[in-house]
Scaffold this active site. Structure first.
Site, short mmCIF file in Angstrom:
data_model
loop_
_atom_site.label_atom_id
_atom_site.label_comp_id
_atom_site.label_asym_id
_atom_site.label_seq_id
_atom_site.Cartn_x
_atom_site.Cartn_y
_atom_site.Cartn_z
CG ASP A 1 19.96 4.18 -70.81
OD1 ASP A 1 20.43 4.45 -71.94
OD2 ASP A 1 19.10 3.32 -70.62
CD GLU B 1 18.84 7.22 -74.15
OE1 GLU B 1 18.61 6.59 -75.19
OE2 GLU B 1 18.42 6.86 -73.04
CG ASP C 1 19.46 3.05 -77.61
OD1 ASP C 1 19.43 1.86 -77.26
OD2 ASP C 1 19.58 3.99 -76.80
#
Length: 311
Positions: free
Chosen positions: A66, A95, A162
């Site tokens: 992340d 990410e 997201d």
């Protein structure tokens, strides 16, 4: 404290009350997530030991990192060596929403979440801001900036935890998601299907996009589910889609169509995408076999639909 050098502390006493800026480095200025000093060998070992533990304990297949671009290249190079020593074919996914080529040079990550793919699909189908030739040009630009070994591994997505669901961004136009799924599963890359997309789950911006899975069949779109299953079946059974070389590409803006011909040693396939809302004719492929419908192709593709033709 032995942990003093584990963090980035500007001064004492520590400050981080609600509404005030912490006086130590954090993620997003949130004092509940203090930034670790990964150049400290003890911290580096702690984090990599955790990663290696779960590989050994549960034989996991990969780690998705992340906000990975907020961690230094210095650490990622060492992290890769540590986890690959435990499991050579472990996948490391980062990410990152912008260009990620500096993380994909072979000594850090294996791939990233392909947000440029997502953003271009939004522009093409949801917002209708670009034409088909611009869509192809944008994906070609992305491909040209990456190592050719990375491109087939890019994690293609149409939405995520997201973002609002693709269906929401298309004003609940299921035909647009129908076509987006075809792009996701038939173009080069690894499809990352966000849970529930296969049942046309709704969801607006975060946190609504994280609502619980629709397990009750009453709320599941079975037609969408069968479409995803058929796309996956064709992708898995025909290596040409994943491994074949692109032989020809035609993007016709006036027709709003894309035809991509791919070939490997065993077969040649034409991947046809109709991005218009009207039916389009492809008579040159009539009577050839359509893998998505498991029938001879009649030459017509309905609006916002796709076909995979055996040549």
């Amino acid at each position: 404290s032995r942990y003093l050098d584990w963090y980035f502390i500007e001064r004492f006493p520590l400050k981080g009350e609600k509404g005030e800026t912490p006086n130590f480095k954090c993620f997003g200025y949130y004092d509940g997530m203090p930034k670790l000093n990964l150049k400290n060998p003890e911290v580096e070992k702690f984090v990599t030991d955790v990663a290696c533990y779960w590989i050994k304990e549960c034989d996991i297949d990969g780690w998705r990192m992340d906000v990975g671009d907020e961690i230094s290249h210095f650490f990622w190079k060492r992290f890769r060596k540590a986890v690959k020593a435990v499991k050579k074919d472990l996948l490391i996914i980062g990410e990152i929403w912008h260009y990620a080529g500096d993380f994909l040079e072979g000594d850090e990550w294996d791939t990233v979440m392909n947000y440029p793919f997502y953003l271009n699909l939004i522009d093409l189908l949801a917002d209708e801001k670009i034409n088909v030739s611009q869509f192809i040009q944008n994906l070609g630009y992305l491909k040209g900036r990456l190592n050719k070994k990375c491109y087939p591994l890019m994690w293609n997505l149409i939405d995520s935890h997201d973002t609002a669901r693709f269906l929401h961004l298309c004003d609940d136009n299921k035909k647009k998601q129908h076509l987006a799924a075809a792009f996701q599963l038939l173009l080069p890359g690894m499809p990352m299907i966000y849970y529930g997309d296969e049942f046309a789950m709704p969801g607006a911006n975060d946190p609504d996009c994280r609502r619980g899975m629709y397990w009750d069949e009453e709320y599941q779109d079975k037609e969408m589910f069968e479409w995803y299953k058929q796309l996956l079946k064709v992708r898995k059974n025909h290596a040409c889609i994943v491994e074949g070389e692109p032989m020809e590409l035609a993007a016709r803006d006036e027709e709003e169509t894309i035809v991509l011909t791919r070939k490997n040693g065993e077969e040649t396939l034409a991947l046809i995408f109709n991005c218009s809302s009207s039916a389009r004719m492809f008579n040159e492929y009539a009577q050839k076999y359509d893998l998505l419908r498991e029938n001879p192709f009649d030459g017509k593709i309905e609006g916002l639909d796709a076909a995979v033709i055996v040549l």
